[in-house]
Scaffold this active site. Structure first.
Site, PDB file in Angstrom:
ATOM      1  N   GLY A 342       0.817  -1.206   0.000  1.00  0.00           N
ATOM      2  CA  GLY A 342       0.000   0.000   0.000  1.00  0.00           C
ATOM      3  C   GLY A 342       0.843   1.245   0.000  1.00  0.00           C
ATOM      4  O   GLY A 342       2.078   1.198   0.113  1.00  0.00           O
ATOM      5  N   GLN A 343       0.167   2.387  -0.166  1.00  0.00           N
ATOM      6  CA  GLN A 343       0.833   3.684  -0.207  1.00  0.00           C
ATOM      7  C   GLN A 343       0.005   4.666   0.594  1.00  0.00           C
ATOM      8  O   GLN A 343      -1.211   4.732   0.431  1.00  0.00           O
ATOM      9  CB  GLN A 343       0.958   4.167  -1.657  1.00  0.00           C
ATOM     10  CG  GLN A 343       1.506   5.577  -1.822  1.00  0.00           C
ATOM     11  CD  GLN A 343       3.006   5.647  -1.575  1.00  0.00           C
ATOM     12  OE1 GLN A 343       3.731   4.738  -1.955  1.00  0.00           O
ATOM     13  NE2 GLN A 343       3.460   6.707  -0.940  1.00  0.00           N
ATOM     14  N   GLY A 344       0.654   5.418   1.460  1.00  0.00           N
ATOM     15  CA  GLY A 344      -0.078   6.394   2.246  1.00  0.00           C
ATOM     16  C   GLY A 344       0.721   7.652   2.443  1.00  0.00           C
ATOM     17  O   GLY A 344       1.798   7.835   1.857  1.00  0.00           O
ATOM     18  N   GLY A 345       0.203   8.543   3.260  1.00  0.00           N
ATOM     19  CA  GLY A 345       0.860   9.815   3.490  1.00  0.00           C
ATOM     20  C   GLY A 345       2.227   9.677   4.117  1.00  0.00           C
ATOM     21  O   GLY A 345       3.106  10.505   3.910  1.00  0.00           O
ATOM     22  N   PHE A 346       2.455   8.606   4.888  1.00  0.00           N
ATOM     23  CA  PHE A 346       3.753   8.400   5.531  1.00  0.00           C
ATOM     24  C   PHE A 346       4.743   7.676   4.626  1.00  0.00           C
ATOM     25  O   PHE A 346       5.924   7.658   4.903  1.00  0.00           O
ATOM     26  CB  PHE A 346       3.589   7.587   6.815  1.00  0.00           C
ATOM     27  CG  PHE A 346       3.004   8.378   7.940  1.00  0.00           C
ATOM     28  CD1 PHE A 346       3.295   9.721   8.088  1.00  0.00           C
ATOM     29  CD2 PHE A 346       2.151   7.775   8.842  1.00  0.00           C
ATOM     30  CE1 PHE A 346       2.764  10.451   9.126  1.00  0.00           C
ATOM     31  CE2 PHE A 346       1.611   8.504   9.887  1.00  0.00           C
ATOM     32  CZ  PHE A 346       1.920   9.844  10.028  1.00  0.00           C
ATOM     33  N   GLY A 347       4.242   7.052   3.561  1.00  0.00           N
ATOM     34  CA  GLY A 347       5.128   6.309   2.686  1.00  0.00           C
ATOM     35  C   GLY A 347       4.582   4.931   2.387  1.00  0.00           C
ATOM     36  O   GLY A 347       3.531   4.532   2.890  1.00  0.00           O
ATOM     37  N   VAL A 349       4.225   0.707   2.013  1.00  0.00           N
ATOM     38  CA  VAL A 349       4.310  -0.458   2.892  1.00  0.00           C
ATOM     39  C   VAL A 349       4.581  -1.680   2.018  1.00  0.00           C
ATOM     40  O   VAL A 349       3.931  -1.878   0.989  1.00  0.00           O
ATOM     41  CB  VAL A 349       3.014  -0.660   3.694  1.00  0.00           C
ATOM     42  CG1 VAL A 349       3.123  -1.882   4.596  1.00  0.00           C
ATOM     43  CG2 VAL A 349       2.699   0.573   4.519  1.00  0.00           C
ATOM     44  N   LYS A 363       6.998  -0.783   6.915  1.00  0.00           N
ATOM     45  CA  LYS A 363       6.541   0.575   6.631  1.00  0.00           C
ATOM     46  C   LYS A 363       7.785   1.450   6.427  1.00  0.00           C
ATOM     47  O   LYS A 363       8.554   1.688   7.365  1.00  0.00           O
ATOM     48  CB  LYS A 363       5.697   1.071   7.814  1.00  0.00           C
ATOM     49  CG  LYS A 363       5.275   2.515   7.750  1.00  0.00           C
ATOM     50  CD  LYS A 363       4.462   2.822   9.001  1.00  0.00           C
ATOM     51  CE  LYS A 363       4.225   4.305   9.175  1.00  0.00           C
ATOM     52  NZ  LYS A 363       3.529   4.602  10.427  1.00  0.00           N
ATOM     53  N   ASP A 460      -6.081   8.677  15.125  1.00  0.00           N
ATOM     54  CA  ASP A 460      -6.326   8.486  13.693  1.00  0.00           C
ATOM     55  C   ASP A 460      -6.998   7.133  13.447  1.00  0.00           C
ATOM     56  O   ASP A 460      -6.612   6.385  12.562  1.00  0.00           O
ATOM     57  CB  ASP A 460      -5.018   8.588  12.903  1.00  0.00           C
ATOM     58  CG  ASP A 460      -5.269   8.762  11.401  1.00  0.00           C
ATOM     59  OD1 ASP A 460      -6.352   9.276  11.046  1.00  0.00           O
ATOM     60  OD2 ASP A 460      -4.405   8.376  10.597  1.00  0.00           O
TER      61      ASP A 460
END
Length: 668
Positions: A342-347, A349, A363, A460
């Site tokens: 996956g991809q998120g605001g923190f970077g 995975v 992560k 969150d």
């Protein structure tokens, strides 16, 4: 002489008088009986047999006598630590006094410290009854009430599981725990053993919820019901020796009788004693040497474990989990796209496989992520100390060169949003699984808020941060934005509001004020999403689009709650589903004080005997959107869902435009 006789008569009457009940009720709802009637005779026969029965030695009697309208049902229950003779004596006192105090009522109940006796002309067996009930409390106030109540709740909850799992003879448990100022709390819980495990648990959980009404902040109290009772004190009020020996003895085979033609003589007996005198000390000495040897061998291992347990909050504790960058590179196949989860605001995975074959999720924090070294160390410190079946487990981390990585357990079924918001996949989540997920999330939050050594607020909580294992058990993930509290803190303030719009409580969005009730709000939104299968950001009904919380509130208030329910949910209890909607609305109330704690939410989910209050109107979604347009920084991070980079970019744009998320300004 007359005076002497009068005094003597008074003394004799006092000696023979029955001790007073703690409490008793003479119930008129089921009618009365007349003296010497069939019911009266059946009652006397039944109670006499009950109090003199010597075949039962486990303190529970449930008998009936008579036929038809004259049938009498009775239950006698002694406290689990009371010896059989004292139990029968207590029930006999109850028999005499209760029939004196209630001379005509067909139904009555009375309690002593050691026993309860009740009888009725209706069926009272294997049925949970919470009324009539009464409370008693210690007048002294507890030291450090908040910590006292937390320890008390944990103690009683633990005892409930022990008692409810008892057999048909005894459902009883006692225990103690260390409270504030090294004070010991003693607790006792008991059910009538004719109840099922679930009924016993529900009855006791309901009794616990009565503590704030009767005994709030008191250092001792009791909640007594016909089917169950609880008690706690700061002194031991039960007989520990009797508890230890209260379980039935193991079945023993009878010893074989000596043969009739035995040749044993006095000399033979003497030889036997000599052999015993020589052999026993030798065997004891050998066993002692073996034990000492084993203890010495294990000493270093125990020392190592103790050192790790005592390392406290220092960063060196998680450093035992530190992995080098090269190891992680190999595990993730050099962070290949095929391993990307996956991809998120923190970077991003990635999935990885360590050298020992263990699957992990890595992560990899982005260089431009808002999570700096401080947040990174914070997450390591938090997650390394948290051990709960509904929290994701930290397996290791890396802080090398400019790389910062967290290594978690691999959770195969991705995240909740991957299922619940997909038109096809959400059919895999029937109501039983959804209810299990709701309960698991609640237990994880109770642990974070109350049961862990440190009070932690997630800040969150959302569907993409709930991972599902192979059995669809939920695990709360991503503590990167968690705020760490000392155990006596209940809220905090921040100038940097981080979270996901739609899940954030209004007081957090508008003023930066957060507390455990902020997580409660997010949980309420999550419950409504799980029940409806719809995202909170927008519910389209014809041409109208409104947020899920507002839509749920309107339908619940108008009595059309079924409109909220996911149409794929064709199974499951309608009452249970509606109760979850009710609980969700209680959690999203605008007034922080009116929102229940997560411990209360868990009781509501587990016990139908807990009456739910009416929820007040939640904060308006649209008003929160307009008021907070200049105050929110929203970051999406999905450690479980599989998304392409283009999908993530689209999501980021939508978050900025539709969810009124604005990057927090920093000084140049």
């Amino acid at each position: 002489m007359v005076l002497f006789l009068s005094i003597l008569i008074i003394l004799i009457s006092q000696i023979n008088a029955q001790p007073e009940f703690l409490y008793n009720f003479c119930l008129n709802d089921n009618g009365n009986y007349t003296a010497n009637s069939s019911y009266h005779n059946n009652l006397n026969t039944l109670l006499s047999n009950l109090s003199t029965n010597t075949q039962i030695d486990y303190g529970f009697y449930n008998f009936s006598h008579g036929l038809g309208n004259d049938k009498v049902n009775a239950i006698g229950l002694c406290r689990g630590d009371v010896k059989p003779d004292n139990c029968r004596s207590c029930l006999n006192d109850s028999r005499v006094l209760l029939t004196e105090l209630c001379p005509n009522q067909k139904e009555a109940i009375g309690w002593y410290d050691n026993c309860m006796l009740r009888y009725s002309n209706r069926s009272i067996f294997s049925t949970v009854e919470i009324l009539p009930s009464f409370f008693k409390w210690n007048n002294g106030n507890a030291t450090d009430a908040d910590q006292f109540n937390t320890v008390l709740t944990n103690l009683l909850n633990g005892l409930i599981s022990q008692a409810s799992s008892g057999d048909s003879r005894r459902k009883f448990a006692v225990g103690n725990a260390t409270g504030p100022a090294f004070q010991t709390l003693f607790g006792l819980v008991q059910c009538t053993p004719d109840l099922s495990e679930q009924d016993c648990s529900d009855c006791l959980l309901g009794a616990i919820t009565e503590i704030p009404r009767c005994c709030d902040d008191k250092k001792g109290g009791r909640v007594i019901r016909p089917s169950c009772n609880i008690r706690y004190e700061i002194y031991r009020f039960y007989e520990l020796a009797n508890v230890a020996t209260s379980s039935p003895p193991p079945t023993m085979l009878p010893l074989s009788p000596p043969p009739t033609d035995s040749l044993s003589t006095e000399g033979n007996s003497s030889n036997t004693r000599t052999v015993i005198a020589i052999v026993v000390p030798i065997v004891a000495f050998v066993v002692l040497v073996i034990i000492i040897f084993i203890c010495l061998r294990m000493r270093k291992s125990w020392k190592h474990i103790e050192d790790e347990a005592e390392s406290g909050d220092e960063i060196r504790s998680p450093e035992t989990l530190q992995l080098d960058f090269a190891t992680i590179m190999v595990a993730t196949n050099n962070f290949s796209d095929t391993n990307k989860l996956g991809q998120g605001g923190f970077g991003p995975v990635y999935k990885g496989i360590l050298s020992n074959g263990q699957e992990v999720a890595v992560k990899r924090l982005s260089g431009n992520s808002f999570q700096g070294d401080i947040e990174f160390k914070n997450e390591v410190l938090l997650v390394a100390k948290l051990q709960h079946r509904n929290l994701v487990t930290l397996q290791g981390f890396c802080l090398e060169r400019k790389e910062r990585l967290l290594v978690y357990e691999f959770v195969p079924n991705k995240s909740l949003d991957f299922f619940i918001f997909d038109q096809v996949k959400r059919a895999q989540l029937d109501w039983e699984r959804r209810y299990k997920i709701i309960g698991g999330i609640a237990r994880g939050l109770v642990y974070l808020h109350e049961d862990s050594r440190l009070r932690i607020i997630h800040r969150d909580l959302k569907a993409s941060n709930i991972l599902l294992d192979e059995m669809m058990n939920p695990k709360i993930s991503d503590f990167g934005m968690a705020r760490l509290f000392a155990t006596d803190q209940t809220q905090g303030n921040t100038s940097r509001v981080v979270g996901t719009y739609g899940y954030m409580a209004p007081e957090y969005m508008l003023y930066g004020q957060f507390s455990v009730k902020s997580d409660v709000f997010s949980f309420g939104v999550l419950v409504l999403e799980i029940v409806s299968g719809t995202k909170n950001s927008g519910v389209r009904r014809g041409e109208n689009v409104e947020d899920l919380v507002t839509y749920a509130w309107k339908n619940w208030r108008e009595g059309t709650g079924s409109n909220i329910v996911d149409p794929t949910l064709t199974d499951g209890s309608r009452n249970e589903i509606m109760r979850c909607i009710h609980i969700g609305l209680l959690c999203v109330q605008e007034n922080v004080a009116e929102r229940p704690s997560m411990a209360s939410v868990l009781l509501m989910l587990n016990s139908y005997s807990v009456t739910l209050p009416l929820p007040s109107q939640p904060a308006s979604f649209n008003s929160r959107r307009s008021l907070s347009a200049n105050a929110i920084h929203s970051e999406e991070y999905n450690s479980g869902a599989t998304k392409s980079s283009s999908e993530s970019q689209i999501q980021s744009v939508q978050a900025s435009v539709n969810d009124a998320s604005i990057t927090e300004p920093f000084p140049r």
